[in-house]
Design a protein around this motif. Sequence first.
Motif, mmCIF file in Angstrom:
data_model
loop_
_atom_site.group_PDB
_atom_site.id
_atom_site.type_symbol
_atom_site.label_atom_id
_atom_site.label_comp_id
_atom_site.label_asym_id
_atom_site.label_seq_id
_atom_site.Cartn_x
_atom_site.Cartn_y
_atom_site.Cartn_z
ATOM 1 N N ASP A 1 -47.088 15.266 -81.911
ATOM 2 C CA ASP A 1 -48.106 16.286 -82.048
ATOM 3 C C ASP A 1 -48.548 16.715 -80.653
ATOM 4 O O ASP A 1 -49.057 15.908 -79.903
ATOM 5 C CB ASP A 1 -49.295 15.732 -82.843
ATOM 6 C CG ASP A 1 -50.293 16.821 -83.177
ATOM 7 O OD1 ASP A 1 -51.462 16.500 -83.401
ATOM 8 O OD2 ASP A 1 -49.876 17.994 -83.206
ATOM 9 N N MET A 2 -48.331 17.989 -80.306
ATOM 10 C CA MET A 2 -48.654 18.480 -78.975
ATOM 11 C C MET A 2 -50.149 18.697 -78.869
ATOM 12 O O MET A 2 -50.708 19.526 -79.582
ATOM 13 C CB MET A 2 -47.884 19.765 -78.717
ATOM 14 C CG MET A 2 -46.378 19.577 -78.759
ATOM 15 S SD MET A 2 -45.475 21.037 -78.275
ATOM 16 C CE MET A 2 -45.875 22.134 -79.623
ATOM 17 N N LYS A 3 -50.773 17.964 -77.966
ATOM 18 C CA LYS A 3 -52.221 18.027 -77.938
ATOM 19 C C LYS A 3 -52.762 17.745 -76.547
ATOM 20 O O LYS A 3 -52.236 16.912 -75.803
ATOM 21 C CB LYS A 3 -52.789 16.988 -78.896
ATOM 22 C CG LYS A 3 -54.219 17.238 -79.310
ATOM 23 C CD LYS A 3 -54.610 16.271 -80.419
ATOM 24 C CE LYS A 3 -56.025 16.529 -80.888
ATOM 25 N NZ LYS A 3 -56.431 15.609 -81.971
ATOM 26 N N MET A 27 -47.721 15.351 -74.107
ATOM 27 C CA MET A 27 -46.467 16.106 -74.085
ATOM 28 C C MET A 27 -45.602 15.783 -72.867
ATOM 29 O O MET A 27 -44.575 16.425 -72.642
ATOM 30 C CB MET A 27 -46.791 17.607 -74.114
ATOM 31 C CG MET A 27 -47.491 18.023 -75.401
ATOM 32 S SD MET A 27 -48.228 19.670 -75.332
ATOM 33 C CE MET A 27 -49.774 19.316 -74.476
ATOM 34 N N SER A 28 -46.053 14.835 -72.055
ATOM 35 C CA SER A 28 -45.345 14.463 -70.820
ATOM 36 C C SER A 28 -45.179 15.649 -69.872
ATOM 37 O O SER A 28 -44.201 15.704 -69.104
ATOM 38 C CB SER A 28 -43.969 13.858 -71.131
ATOM 39 O OG SER A 28 -44.112 12.672 -71.873
#
Lengths: 111, 110
Positions: A1-3, A27-28
Amino acid sequence: DMKVTQMPRYLIKRMGENVLLECGQDMSHETMYWYRQDPGLGLQLIYISYDVDSNSEGDIPKGYRVSRKKREHFSLILDSAKTNQTSVYFCASSLWGWEQYFGPGTRLTVL
Amino acid sequence: SQWGEENLQALSIQEGEDVTMNCSYKTYTTVVHWYRQDSGRGPALIILIRSNEREKRSGRLRATLDTSSQSSSLSITAAQCEDTAVYFCAPQGNTRKLIFGLGTTLQVQP
């Protein structure tokens, strides 16, 4: 989940107190940003971080400093906060400077 | 300022109407980002157009880019109430920094 997360969401401080705003992303992304947003002034870049311990001043860095010791965390520090630093602060992250993912913002009031 | 005065404005339209927002820029630009910001939230990317594209579509959104006049536009077809937001354009050159405009506040009335 991109957050992108920001803590705290709301903060009230007195003039002269120190302020720590925290930002995290899952998201690194190597690039992270701190902005402030004031009515009529849009989003102004305070600092940009290209990776761990690789930070660069933005357009309005005076009165702020940052710290990035882990890729997923980026902190904004106000040493001895001033009333004119009352604002909404946004953190963002991106992969190589493309789409920026923004956090929900921190509303800071300095009395 | 990097921006023309047309970049700070407020628009109010009726649901179902089409609307176009414009922005201009003065710096070397390879891509223009368009973000929307809902009340109380952070901006979110809605469309991105590169300098080798003259037009880009995404659903009811259409972005254009004219590098010769250094301008970009965002059009929304058949606007809905949920399109109510502040819309920012942000040009980008060869750095990882974006230059955010002052934004256009769009109010779509039912």
